[in-house]
Motif scaffolding. Structure first.
Motif, PDB file in Angstrom:
ATOM      1  N   ILE A   1      -5.004  19.057  18.576  1.00 47.32           N
ATOM      2  CA  ILE A   1      -3.868  18.135  18.034  1.00 47.32           C
ATOM      3  C   ILE A   1      -3.101  18.933  17.157  1.00 47.32           C
ATOM      4  N   GLY A   2      -1.719  18.978  17.498  1.00 46.85           N
ATOM      5  CA  GLY A   2      -0.702  19.826  16.663  1.00 46.85           C
ATOM      6  C   GLY A   2      -0.184  18.921  15.897  1.00 46.85           C
ATOM      7  N   ARG A   3       1.181  19.280  15.517  1.00 45.90           N
ATOM      8  CA  ARG A   3       2.001  18.476  14.480  1.00 45.90           C
ATOM      9  C   ARG A   3       2.301  17.257  14.945  1.00 45.90           C
ATOM     10  N   VAL A   4       2.858  17.046  16.032  1.00 46.26           N
ATOM     11  CA  VAL A   4       3.515  15.939  16.888  1.00 46.26           C
ATOM     12  C   VAL A   4       2.368  14.935  17.134  1.00 46.26           C
ATOM     13  N   ARG A   5       1.191  15.229  17.755  1.00 47.00           N
ATOM     14  CA  ARG A   5       0.210  14.523  18.073  1.00 47.00           C
ATOM     15  C   ARG A   5      -0.505  13.924  16.864  1.00 47.00           C
ATOM     16  N   ALA A   6      -0.593  14.711  15.697  1.00 45.26           N
ATOM     17  CA  ALA A   6      -1.087  14.431  14.548  1.00 45.26           C
ATOM     18  C   ALA A   6      -0.421  13.144  13.705  1.00 45.26           C
TER      19      ALA A   6
ATOM     20  N   ASN B   1      -0.002   7.392  12.582  1.00 45.47           N
ATOM     21  CA  ASN B   1       0.677   6.403  12.598  1.00 45.47           C
ATOM     22  C   ASN B   1       0.048   5.209  12.771  1.00 45.47           C
ATOM     23  N   ARG B   2      -1.069   5.475  13.720  1.00 40.16           N
ATOM     24  CA  ARG B   2      -2.011   4.351  14.115  1.00 40.16           C
ATOM     25  C   ARG B   2      -3.302   4.395  13.422  1.00 40.16           C
ATOM     26  N   PHE B   3      -3.862   5.513  13.088  1.00 40.36           N
ATOM     27  CA  PHE B   3      -5.038   5.536  12.374  1.00 40.36           C
ATOM     28  C   PHE B   3      -4.878   6.497  10.990  1.00 40.36           C
TER      29      PHE B   3
ATOM     30  N   VAL C   1      -2.587   5.851  22.078  1.00 38.74           N
ATOM     31  CA  VAL C   1      -1.519   6.300  21.004  1.00 38.74           C
ATOM     32  C   VAL C   1      -0.660   7.463  22.189  1.00 38.74           C
ATOM     33  N   ALA C   2       0.484   7.310  21.686  1.00 35.60           N
ATOM     34  CA  ALA C   2       1.443   8.262  22.544  1.00 35.60           C
ATOM     35  C   ALA C   2       1.331   9.722  22.623  1.00 35.60           C
TER      36      ALA C   2
END
Length: 304
Positions: A240-245, A250-252, A269-270
């Motif tokens: 998990i990097g900055r974008v996936r985090a 945004n979901r959890f 999650v996208a």
């Protein structure tokens, strides 16, 4: 060695590693280098005496030996002048309000971090930011009237600080390229240097027993990953990097929420997908494994 910052660094290292215990031994050591061969003996001696005087006066050397401050600075492999800047910044922060802007501006004053070039269109932006954050600056700005060159250099520091602020606000590379004319490689090199300097600041703070180490450590994580403070625990998850985090957040909103979610919910999650969702669940498997903020144990800047 012809650059004074480099000569300061190597002079301190010579004492810290026990190759010299006085100026005579120091002169003998450097006279055998190619730099020393190029210098007149009297000029080399004068230059080394000046540096030793500085290192002694500022607490890096004492009675021909490196102090704890001197040893740690040498181990960090930063310019003693930079170490002094970081120490002074933390010292001042004990007595006045500080923020992420305060510490980021402090590291822009070091020789290890290349400041951004100040373009004509940047002046208004930087002056406005300097005025707005004046109460949080750990070093007083020079006068734009009595020291115009110093003031321009100060504005370059402010511009560089603004870049880091935008970086930890998760601005994307296109935004940073347009606003600061920084390509991905330029961004990465500055982020790596800033990460190391914030680590050095944290080490120095702990050495002298200063407070606010937690703020500096947290800021270091944010700069390393380019994230807001709410994502710190999320980037501790492998993969998990900055974008996936940000997508996960945004979901959890918490790690606990992710733990309770099903693999299917996480995978929806996208940018996550089923395989990564399974890995996340394995890492956050309730009692099986607690999420941890990634520990960073680099010993050199090239270790990133």
């Amino acid at each position: 060695l012809a650059v004074e910052s480099s000569l300061r660094t190597h002079t301190l290292a010579t004492f810290a590693m026990g190759y010299a215990s006085n100026t005579e031994e120091l002169l003998d050591f450097f006279s055998k280098t190619f730099f020393g061969y190029q210098q007149e003996s009297y000029a080399l001696e004068a230059l080394l005496n000046k540096i030793v005087e500085f290192l002694t006066e500022k607490g890096f050397l004492e009675n021909g030996s490196a102090t704890e401050f001197g040893k740690r600075t040498s181990e960090l492999y930063i310019d003693p002048m930079s170490a002094l800047i970081l120490k002074n910044a933390i010292e001042v922060s004990q007595e006045k309000p500080s923020s992420e802007f305060s510490f980021l501006h402090a590291i822009t004053k070091t020789s290890e971090l290349n400041k951004l070039y100040l373009r004509k269109k940047d002046y208004d932006m930087c002056i406005a930011a300097a005025d707005e954050m004046e109460d949080f600056l750990l070093f007083p700005p020079p006068s734009q009237y009595s020291d115009p060159w110093g003031y321009e250099d100060f504005l370059s520091e402010i511009k560089t600080t603004l870049f880091f602020i935008d970086w930890i606000k998760e601005r994307n590379e296109d935004f940073l390229l347009t606003k600061y004319n920084l390509a991905p490689g330029d961004i990465r090199s500055r982020v790596e240097a800033a990460d190391w300097l914030l680590y050095s600041m944290d080490v120095i703070a702990r050495l002298f027993g200063f407070t606010k180490m937690g703020e500096i450590s947290e800021l270091r994580l944010r700069v390393k990953h380019g994230i807001g403070e709410e994502l710190i625990h999320f980037v501790g998850i492998k993969g998990i990097g900055r974008v996936r985090a940000r997508k996960l957040y945004n979901r959890f909103k918490t790690i606990e929420e992710i733990k309770k979610a099903s693999i299917k919910e996480i995978a929806s999650v996208a940018l996550i997908g089923n395989k990564l969702a399974q890995s996340i669940k394995a890492q956050l498997g309730g009692e099986e494994e607690e999420v941890k903020i990634t520990k960073m144990k680099q010993s050199t800047l090239t270790g990133f």
